[in-house]
Design an enzyme around this catalytic site. Structure first.
Site, PDB file in Angstrom:
ATOM      1  N   ASP A  26     -40.958  41.006   2.717  1.00 25.40           N
ATOM      2  CA  ASP A  26     -41.071  41.197   4.168  1.00 25.40           C
ATOM      3  C   ASP A  26     -42.326  42.000   4.487  1.00 25.40           C
ATOM      4  O   ASP A  26     -42.801  42.777   3.656  1.00 25.40           O
ATOM      5  CB  ASP A  26     -39.862  41.993   4.703  1.00 25.40           C
ATOM      6  CG  ASP A  26     -38.591  41.153   4.780  1.00 25.40           C
ATOM      7  OD1 ASP A  26     -38.672  39.915   4.706  1.00 25.40           O
ATOM      8  OD2 ASP A  26     -37.508  41.761   4.909  1.00 25.40           O
ATOM      9  N   ARG A  32     -44.426  33.112   5.455  1.00 24.84           N
ATOM     10  CA  ARG A  32     -43.484  33.098   6.593  1.00 24.84           C
ATOM     11  C   ARG A  32     -44.245  33.687   7.775  1.00 24.84           C
ATOM     12  O   ARG A  32     -44.750  34.814   7.695  1.00 24.84           O
ATOM     13  CB  ARG A  32     -42.261  33.955   6.285  1.00 24.84           C
ATOM     14  CG  ARG A  32     -41.344  34.151   7.502  1.00 24.84           C
ATOM     15  CD  ARG A  32     -40.436  35.371   7.369  1.00 24.84           C
ATOM     16  NE  ARG A  32     -39.430  35.214   6.358  1.00 24.84           N
ATOM     17  CZ  ARG A  32     -38.841  36.239   5.745  1.00 24.84           C
ATOM     18  NH1 ARG A  32     -39.196  37.497   6.040  1.00 24.84           N
ATOM     19  NH2 ARG A  32     -37.925  36.032   4.821  1.00 24.84           N
TER      20      ARG A  32
HETATM   21  P1  FDA Z   1     -39.424  36.263  21.063  1.00 22.90           P
HETATM   22  O1  FDA Z   1     -39.308  37.724  20.878  1.00 22.90           O
HETATM   23  O2  FDA Z   1     -40.399  35.735  22.038  1.00 22.90           O
HETATM   24  O3  FDA Z   1     -37.992  35.691  21.394  1.00 22.90           O
HETATM   25  C1  FDA Z   1     -37.766  34.315  21.699  1.00 22.90           C
HETATM   26  C2  FDA Z   1     -36.308  34.128  22.051  1.00 22.90           C
HETATM   27  O4  FDA Z   1     -35.501  34.372  20.899  1.00 22.90           O
HETATM   28  C3  FDA Z   1     -35.760  35.122  23.082  1.00 22.90           C
HETATM   29  O5  FDA Z   1     -36.001  34.679  24.382  1.00 22.90           O
HETATM   30  C4  FDA Z   1     -34.288  35.157  22.727  1.00 22.90           C
HETATM   31  O6  FDA Z   1     -33.622  34.006  23.221  1.00 22.90           O
HETATM   32  C5  FDA Z   1     -34.303  35.047  21.225  1.00 22.90           C
HETATM   33  N1  FDA Z   1     -34.322  36.389  20.587  1.00 22.90           N
HETATM   34  C6  FDA Z   1     -35.378  36.985  19.990  1.00 22.90           C
HETATM   35  N2  FDA Z   1     -35.013  38.184  19.475  1.00 22.90           N
HETATM   36  C7  FDA Z   1     -33.721  38.340  19.773  1.00 22.90           C
HETATM   37  C8  FDA Z   1     -32.768  39.362  19.505  1.00 22.90           C
HETATM   38  N3  FDA Z   1     -33.072  40.461  18.839  1.00 22.90           N
HETATM   39  N4  FDA Z   1     -31.505  39.186  19.957  1.00 22.90           N
HETATM   40  C9  FDA Z   1     -31.145  38.076  20.626  1.00 22.90           C
HETATM   41  N5  FDA Z   1     -32.001  37.061  20.915  1.00 22.90           N
HETATM   42  C10 FDA Z   1     -33.263  37.192  20.492  1.00 22.90           C
HETATM   43  N6  FDA Z   1     -40.817  40.839  11.585  1.00 22.90           N
HETATM   44  C11 FDA Z   1     -41.657  41.602  10.849  1.00 22.90           C
HETATM   45  O7  FDA Z   1     -42.412  42.396  11.407  1.00 22.90           O
HETATM   46  N7  FDA Z   1     -41.665  41.491   9.478  1.00 22.90           N
HETATM   47  C12 FDA Z   1     -40.866  40.599   8.817  1.00 22.90           C
HETATM   48  O8  FDA Z   1     -40.912  40.518   7.586  1.00 22.90           O
HETATM   49  C13 FDA Z   1     -39.992  39.777   9.593  1.00 22.90           C
HETATM   50  N8  FDA Z   1     -39.152  38.865   8.997  1.00 22.90           N
HETATM   51  C14 FDA Z   1     -38.476  37.970   9.793  1.00 22.90           C
HETATM   52  C15 FDA Z   1     -37.754  36.935   9.211  1.00 22.90           C
HETATM   53  C16 FDA Z   1     -37.161  35.966  10.004  1.00 22.90           C
HETATM   54  C17 FDA Z   1     -36.422  34.844   9.365  1.00 22.90           C
HETATM   55  C18 FDA Z   1     -37.265  36.046  11.434  1.00 22.90           C
HETATM   56  C19 FDA Z   1     -36.674  34.998  12.319  1.00 22.90           C
HETATM   57  C20 FDA Z   1     -37.923  37.100  12.003  1.00 22.90           C
HETATM   58  C21 FDA Z   1     -38.516  38.075  11.213  1.00 22.90           C
HETATM   59  N9  FDA Z   1     -39.185  39.142  11.782  1.00 22.90           N
HETATM   60  C22 FDA Z   1     -39.998  39.929  10.995  1.00 22.90           C
HETATM   61  C23 FDA Z   1     -38.962  39.490  13.218  1.00 22.90           C
HETATM   62  C24 FDA Z   1     -40.019  38.900  14.122  1.00 22.90           C
HETATM   63  O9  FDA Z   1     -41.254  39.535  13.919  1.00 22.90           O
HETATM   64  C25 FDA Z   1     -39.627  39.039  15.606  1.00 22.90           C
HETATM   65  O10 FDA Z   1     -39.504  40.399  15.906  1.00 22.90           O
HETATM   66  C26 FDA Z   1     -38.331  38.343  15.984  1.00 22.90           C
HETATM   67  O11 FDA Z   1     -38.207  37.120  15.333  1.00 22.90           O
HETATM   68  C27 FDA Z   1     -38.290  38.074  17.519  1.00 22.90           C
HETATM   69  O12 FDA Z   1     -39.349  37.263  17.888  1.00 22.90           O
HETATM   70  P2  FDA Z   1     -39.261  35.687  18.210  1.00 22.90           P
HETATM   71  O13 FDA Z   1     -40.297  35.015  17.389  1.00 22.90           O
HETATM   72  O14 FDA Z   1     -37.894  35.181  18.031  1.00 22.90           O
HETATM   73  O15 FDA Z   1     -39.796  35.539  19.687  1.00 22.90           O
END
Ligand code: FDA
Length: 311
Positions: free
Chosen positions: A136, A187
């Site tokens: 990560d 990723r």
């Molecule tokens: P965005 O924040 O724009 O959200 C899009 C939509 O997703 C929202 O409108 C909502 O519907 C849904 N959503 C997002 N977060 C939510 C929550 N907490 N609760 C409920 N609904 C939510 N980060 C990092 O810094 N280092 C890492 O190693 C990782 N590893 C990682 C693995 C995997 C498999 C995922 C999916 C994510 C990570 N992350 C991470 C976290 C990532 O950086 C980010 O903070 C989250 O995925 C939220 O961002 P989105 O891309 O979903 O978009």
């Protein structure tokens, strides 16, 4: 997404030792507990049960034994031992073999050489057993050292081994080009940490625009690309780009967090895309949980309802 002041507020909470202790004592006790929506449980057995349920729905997974910011080498040694035991338990359970881990969990803050050695011990156990281990990405003070360790071990021949890049950081597009050239599996995430403007975009629109650019590059030039997001706009862009460029669905995967947008996870799997669910488990769940709250105001309401009961 919350504004950056609120995000900073939750990150402050995440570092509070007292709150962490309180939460660990009370947060996961009941099966209906507020943290359970995002964390599979405290034990590897609970994580395996969650992984089986994910597999039954046609998806794969990566298991993350939660832990980070370990400053004491005894704790780093204990975490390494727990990872080794988790590898054996997962292999014995006959489920898919994927792990995610953080270098500060293995002692990076205390002694870099020992952290690297701990990671090597994990890889020595996981690789012959067919696991894929993903490191990560933590906050920006660790970006350089994480990439350096990853690239060194890659150059030593470790291949069932991947890394994470955050579109929030200005540097990530350059890092992506280098990792793609290396042949390493990336990723792609937006980034979960509150970062200073010296190193990271502050506006969500800029983070999203960088994510979109990186997503296209990753799909075109990457190796086993992992598009990790719950954002439907980014997911549509990935599907469209793959269609337009004739990239087969089996050559990349979507990744989402346990308990978030389960509807979307299921829909993508039903449509024939590969979906991997990131399943966190373990006693050290508080900082992870705080980051999930910091991402979405509705989650705070959900927790408050969980604590005081719905009326
Ligand atoms: P965005 O924040 O724009 O959200 C899009 C939509 O997703 C929202 O409108 C909502 O519907 C849904 N959503 C997002 N977060 C939510 C929550 N907490 N609760 C409920 N609904 C939510 N980060 C990092 O810094 N280092 C890492 O190693 C990782 N590893 C990682 C693995 C995997 C498999 C995922 C999916 C994510 C990570 N992350 C991470 C976290 C990532 O950086 C980010 O903070 C989250 O995925 C939220 O961002 P989105 O891309 O979903 O978009």
């Amino acid at each position: 997404m919350l504004d950056s002041a609120s995000k900073a507020f939750f990150h402050l909470f995440a570092r509070s030792g007292t709150l962490k202790k309180l939460a660990s004592r009370y947060g996961m006790r009941q099966p209906s507990s507020f943290a359970r929506r995002f964390i599979a449980g405290e034990t590897v057995a609970e994580a395996i049960e969650a992984a089986r349920a994910v597999e039954a729905r046609g998806m794969t997974h990566t298991l993350d034994m939660l832990g980070e910011s370990v400053t004491n080498l005894d704790k780093a040694e204990a975490a390494t031992g727990e990872y080794l035991a988790a590898i054996d338990a997962i292999a014995a359970a006959g489920i898919g073999r994927g792990l995610s881990l953080k270098l500060t969990q293995l002692g990076l803050d205390a002694d870099k050489a020992i952290a690297v050695d701990n990671l090597r011990r994990i890889l020595a156990r996981s690789e012959p057993a067919g696991f894929f281990v993903r490191v990560d990405m933590e906050n920006s003070p660790y970006t350089d050292v994480t990439l350096e360790i990853f690239e060194t071990l890659w150059s030593h021949g470790h291949r069932r081994f991947g890394i994470v890049l955050q579109s929030a950081l200005y540097r990530s597009e350059q890092d992506l080009a280098r990792l793609n050239a290396l042949g390493a599996g990336v990723r792609l995430v937006k980034g979960a940490y509150k970062e200073p403007k010296a190193v990271a975009y502050q506006r969500k629109a800029d983070v999203d625009a960088a994510y979109a650019r990186m997503l296209v590059t990753l799909l075109a030039d990457g190796h086993e690309p992992a598009i990790a997001t719950h954002d439907p706009v980014m997911i549509d862009l990935a599907c469209r780009t793959a269609r337009e460029r004739g990239i087969a669905r089996e050559t990349f995967e979507f990744q989402m967090l346990y308990g978030i947008r389960r509807d979307l996870q299921m829909k993508l799997a039903k449509d024939g895309y590969r979906v991997r669910v990131y399943i966190p488990f373990g006693r050290e769940w508080f900082p992870y949980f705080m980051r999930r709250l910091g991402e979405r105001p509705a989650n705070v309401a959900f927790v408050v309802k969980g604590i005081f009961g719905e009326r």
